[in-house]
Write a protein that holds these residues in place. Sequence first.
Motif, PDB file in Angstrom:
ATOM      1  N   ALA A   1     -31.244  -2.018 -35.290  1.00  0.00           N
ATOM      2  CA  ALA A   1     -31.645  -2.449 -33.949  1.00  0.00           C
ATOM      3  C   ALA A   1     -32.279  -3.828 -33.942  1.00  0.00           C
ATOM      4  N   GLN A   2     -32.572  -4.404 -35.147  1.00  0.00           N
ATOM      5  CA  GLN A   2     -33.294  -5.661 -35.185  1.00  0.00           C
ATOM      6  C   GLN A   2     -32.367  -6.865 -35.044  1.00  0.00           C
ATOM      7  N   ARG A   3     -31.669  -6.927 -33.961  1.00  0.00           N
ATOM      8  CA  ARG A   3     -30.948  -8.139 -33.622  1.00  0.00           C
ATOM      9  C   ARG A   3     -31.949  -9.138 -33.069  1.00  0.00           C
ATOM     10  N   GLU A   4     -31.698 -10.394 -33.311  1.00  0.00           N
ATOM     11  CA  GLU A   4     -32.637 -11.420 -32.869  1.00  0.00           C
ATOM     12  C   GLU A   4     -32.806 -11.384 -31.364  1.00  0.00           C
ATOM     13  N   GLY A   5     -34.049 -11.565 -30.933  1.00  0.00           N
ATOM     14  CA  GLY A   5     -34.376 -11.549 -29.519  1.00  0.00           C
ATOM     15  C   GLY A   5     -34.209 -12.918 -28.884  1.00  0.00           C
ATOM     16  N   PRO A   6     -34.773 -13.098 -27.685  1.00  0.00           N
ATOM     17  CA  PRO A   6     -34.555 -14.344 -26.940  1.00  0.00           C
ATOM     18  C   PRO A   6     -35.416 -15.511 -27.409  1.00  0.00           C
ATOM     19  N   TYR A   7     -36.350 -15.264 -28.351  1.00  0.00           N
ATOM     20  CA  TYR A   7     -37.239 -16.325 -28.803  1.00  0.00           C
ATOM     21  C   TYR A   7     -37.124 -16.526 -30.315  1.00  0.00           C
ATOM     22  N   ARG A   8     -37.487 -17.710 -30.745  1.00  0.00           N
ATOM     23  CA  ARG A   8     -37.670 -17.967 -32.171  1.00  0.00           C
ATOM     24  C   ARG A   8     -39.170 -17.947 -32.424  1.00  0.00           C
ATOM     25  N   VAL A   9     -39.622 -17.054 -33.300  1.00  0.00           N
ATOM     26  CA  VAL A   9     -41.056 -16.844 -33.502  1.00  0.00           C
ATOM     27  C   VAL A   9     -41.473 -17.348 -34.877  1.00  0.00           C
ATOM     28  N   LEU A  10     -42.407 -18.286 -34.896  1.00  0.00           N
ATOM     29  CA  LEU A  10     -43.015 -18.772 -36.134  1.00  0.00           C
ATOM     30  C   LEU A  10     -44.299 -17.984 -36.354  1.00  0.00           C
ATOM     31  N   VAL A  11     -44.431 -17.333 -37.507  1.00  0.00           N
ATOM     32  CA  VAL A  11     -45.526 -16.388 -37.731  1.00  0.00           C
ATOM     33  C   VAL A  11     -46.483 -16.908 -38.793  1.00  0.00           C
TER      34      VAL A  11
END
Length: 328
Positions: free
Chosen positions: A184-194
Amino acid sequence: MKPILCALVGPTGSGKTDTALFLARELDAEIVSMDSMQIYRGMDIGTAKPTREQLCAVRHHMIDVAEPDELFTVSRYREMAMQAIDDILSRGKRVLLVGGTGLYLQALSYEMTLGENGADPELRRKLNDIAASEGGETRLHQMLAQSDPETAGRLHPHDTRRVVRALEILMTSGRAKSEQRDEAQREGPYRVLVYGLSLPRERMYARINERVDEMMKAGLIGEVEALLARGIEPRREGGAMQAIGYKEIVSALRGEITMERAVEMIKQGSRRYAKRQWTWFRHDVRTKWFDWTEYESRQALCAALLRQIREDLAGCERETERICGNRR
């Protein structure tokens, strides 16, 4: 290209609140909370919610958005948080995600569908009945460990709601939650830098103990009494009053344990929760860690963290320009 968000994570007691305020001011960002308990109104002390002054210094979102007697799902958090994020971006501001609830970070990073699958109220009732029996929580956790050790390893035996949910998914679909999560972990609408904050376990535990003592002095007992007076009760299936710091005070107020024992249980529960948070975030390969012991002062760590974020943002911008140039 996808909008770029920055996220500041770490276990409870790692110094996220003050660091986030510094970063938000320097980056011209607004904060979107990723704390599963700070969403509830009237639960300020026990959730270590930012003070009124801190909330005024930098605009915050996803705090005080639900009543304590309602069950707040991850999908609802995702929907509301995405609305806040899109609003912030539309005003030309940066977004800084801040908190220790790993599932909320996951919900904003990936397309998630698990919450819609495998619902069976009758099965859930039976599992909750097992949990309520003597030794039932341990038995349920062992059942999960036999079929889905990965998920069981991430959940504490007393985290009944999530253990029951994982078993429900397993029993209704025939497949482990961990397997479904990976798919289910398809990339979402944002790019997240953690980015993560850490410190040695002994220091973290000492800070947690001190913070619990401060909560008691600040009036945690009165806060719990006010919630009970509103008819808000701990519920077996979860909810706000099952949070660490609240259910223990309720037990003490009802004479089931002493207040001294309640305080010790809160400290112990908070330390265990911090350990689970650390385990969760440690497995997120995106996270760039900043350990307090490697810097001579708070100012030094904050400066290093800010430099790293700015470098990463600049790198993302160069990447975007290069991709756009290749498309012309």
